[in-house]
Design a protein around this motif. Structure first.
Motif, PDB file in Angstrom:
ATOM      1  N   THR A  74       0.811  -1.216   0.000  1.00 60.87           N
ATOM      2  CA  THR A  74       0.000   0.000   0.000  1.00 60.87           C
ATOM      3  C   THR A  74       0.843   1.264   0.000  1.00 60.87           C
ATOM      4  OG1 THR A  74      -0.202  -0.052   2.416  1.00 60.87           O
ATOM      5  CG2 THR A  74      -1.940  -1.140   1.135  1.00 60.87           C
ATOM      6  N   ARG A  77       2.009   1.402  -3.663  1.00 64.08           N
ATOM      7  CA  ARG A  77       0.809   1.307  -4.490  1.00 64.08           C
ATOM      8  C   ARG A  77       0.969   0.348  -5.660  1.00 64.08           C
ATOM      9  NH1 ARG A  77      -0.196   7.814  -4.137  1.00 64.08           N
ATOM     10  NH2 ARG A  77      -0.059   7.836  -1.891  1.00 64.08           N
ATOM     11  N   SER A  95      -4.625   0.991  -7.051  1.00 64.51           N
ATOM     12  CA  SER A  95      -5.144   2.006  -6.133  1.00 64.51           C
ATOM     13  C   SER A  95      -5.111   1.372  -4.746  1.00 64.51           C
ATOM     14  CB  SER A  95      -6.579   2.397  -6.507  1.00 64.51           C
ATOM     15  OG  SER A  95      -7.448   1.295  -6.365  1.00 64.51           O
ATOM     16  N   VAL A  96      -5.080   2.201  -3.735  1.00 65.03           N
ATOM     17  CA  VAL A  96      -5.031   1.709  -2.357  1.00 65.03           C
ATOM     18  C   VAL A  96      -6.040   2.504  -1.527  1.00 65.03           C
ATOM     19  CG1 VAL A  96      -2.624   0.953  -2.523  1.00 65.03           C
ATOM     20  CG2 VAL A  96      -3.130   3.270  -1.736  1.00 65.03           C
ATOM     21  N   ARG A  98      -7.956   5.052   0.910  1.00 64.78           N
ATOM     22  CA  ARG A  98      -7.764   6.499   1.075  1.00 64.78           C
ATOM     23  C   ARG A  98      -7.053   6.862   2.364  1.00 64.78           C
ATOM     24  NH1 ARG A  98     -13.110   6.406  -0.692  1.00 64.78           N
ATOM     25  NH2 ARG A  98     -13.823   6.659   1.442  1.00 64.78           N
ATOM     26  N   THR A  99      -7.297   6.080   3.427  1.00 65.22           N
ATOM     27  CA  THR A  99      -6.710   6.403   4.733  1.00 65.22           C
ATOM     28  C   THR A  99      -6.172   5.131   5.387  1.00 65.22           C
ATOM     29  OG1 THR A  99      -8.748   6.016   5.966  1.00 65.22           O
ATOM     30  CG2 THR A  99      -8.420   8.251   5.084  1.00 65.22           C
ATOM     31  N   ASN A 100      -5.326   5.307   6.380  1.00 61.89           N
ATOM     32  CA  ASN A 100      -4.813   4.160   7.138  1.00 61.89           C
ATOM     33  C   ASN A 100      -5.931   3.443   7.891  1.00 61.89           C
ATOM     34  OD1 ASN A 100      -2.118   4.209   6.386  1.00 61.89           O
ATOM     35  ND2 ASN A 100      -1.594   5.731   7.935  1.00 61.89           N
ATOM     36  N   THR A 103      -7.368   0.817   5.777  1.00 60.39           N
ATOM     37  CA  THR A 103      -6.410  -0.180   5.302  1.00 60.39           C
ATOM     38  C   THR A 103      -6.279  -1.321   6.296  1.00 60.39           C
ATOM     39  OG1 THR A 103      -5.151   1.582   4.232  1.00 60.39           O
ATOM     40  CG2 THR A 103      -4.043  -0.527   4.475  1.00 60.39           C
ATOM     41  N   ARG A 168      -3.239   5.899  -6.825  1.00 60.24           N
ATOM     42  CA  ARG A 168      -3.671   6.884  -5.832  1.00 60.24           C
ATOM     43  C   ARG A 168      -4.305   6.224  -4.622  1.00 60.24           C
ATOM     44  NH1 ARG A 168      -6.404  11.681  -9.425  1.00 60.24           N
ATOM     45  NH2 ARG A 168      -4.673  11.869 -10.869  1.00 60.24           N
ATOM     46  N   ARG A 169      -4.412   7.011  -3.557  1.00 61.52           N
ATOM     47  CA  ARG A 169      -5.186   6.603  -2.386  1.00 61.52           C
ATOM     48  C   ARG A 169      -6.634   6.977  -2.703  1.00 61.52           C
ATOM     49  NH1 ARG A 169      -2.596   5.075   1.932  1.00 61.52           N
ATOM     50  NH2 ARG A 169      -0.350   5.375   2.040  1.00 61.52           N
ATOM     51  N   SER A 170      -7.398   5.999  -3.167  1.00 62.76           N
ATOM     52  CA  SER A 170      -8.724   6.330  -3.677  1.00 62.76           C
ATOM     53  C   SER A 170      -9.809   5.318  -3.318  1.00 62.76           C
ATOM     54  CB  SER A 170      -8.665   6.467  -5.201  1.00 62.76           C
ATOM     55  OG  SER A 170      -8.182   5.274  -5.784  1.00 62.76           O
TER      56      SER A 170
END
Length: 198
Positions: A74, A77, A95-96, A98-100, A103, A168-170
């Protein structure tokens, strides 16, 4: 052109090759390099941000292979795939979350696969956006064309029709790939494929 401007121009011209090389040096997988070259020939550009990709060793994550193996990184990415005998290693941009908080990290496995997945928003997604609703398979579906369901409820490796999300973090917790790449990975990974998300 003044002497100062000429000197500045000459220094910039000499420095340019050194600024470009580090990104190119990080592409270590020849198959991935060919994939980028093909995309450049077809579209005139490369959509991926490859500067943060790092190769991984399956030995750093698993005791043995014996079946297909995936590591989802992550931070950089990207998704790393190894065949059961380790002879096939591939890297895919992803994509990964949006926030920790979204995750989930750790060990899991592929428990189910589906071509043309439908999508139902989770309770937390509905709390954040009450306008979300069930979506059948198709171009507007956020899971793209193929999905591999993990043993963790509501966590998947899937495609996306929105290619802007890759790199992106999406996501809301899932790992997303270009549709053509998830189709390829889907064909390589049987149910039972071991997965680690780091």
């Amino acid at each position: 052109m003044t002497d100062w401007t000429r000197r500045k121009f000459a220094a910039a011209a000499l420095a340019t090759p050194f600024l470009v090389r580090p990104a190119a040096a990080q592409i270590l997988d020849p198959a991935f390099e060919e994939d980028l070259a093909q995309e450049r020939r077809e579209t005139g550009a490369v959509r991926r941000n490859i500067s943060s990709f790092r190769t991984q060793r399956w030995q750093d994550h698993f005791d043995r292979l014996g079946r297909s193996t995936i590591v989802c990184d992550t931070e950089s990415r990207c998704l790393h795939y190894w065949s059961a005998d380790g002879s096939d290693y591939r890297i895919y941009p992803t994509s990964v979350p949006r926030t920790n908080e979204l995750t989930k990290r750790g060990y899991t496995e592929v428990v189910r696969k589906r071509v043309g997945p439908d999508w139902t928003p989770t309770q937390s997604m509905l709390e954040a956006d009450p306008t979300l609703s069930y979506m059948p398979p198709g171009p507007g579906n956020p899971l793209g064309t193929h999905a591999m369901y993990l043993s963790w409820p509501a966590y998947l490796i899937h495609g996306t029709h929105d290619t802007r999300k890759i790199g992106r973090r999406s996501s809301s917790g899932c790992i997303g790939l270009y549709n053509e790449k998830i189709e390829e990975l889907y064909g390589l990974c049987p149910v039972g494929t071991q997965v680690r998300i780091i």
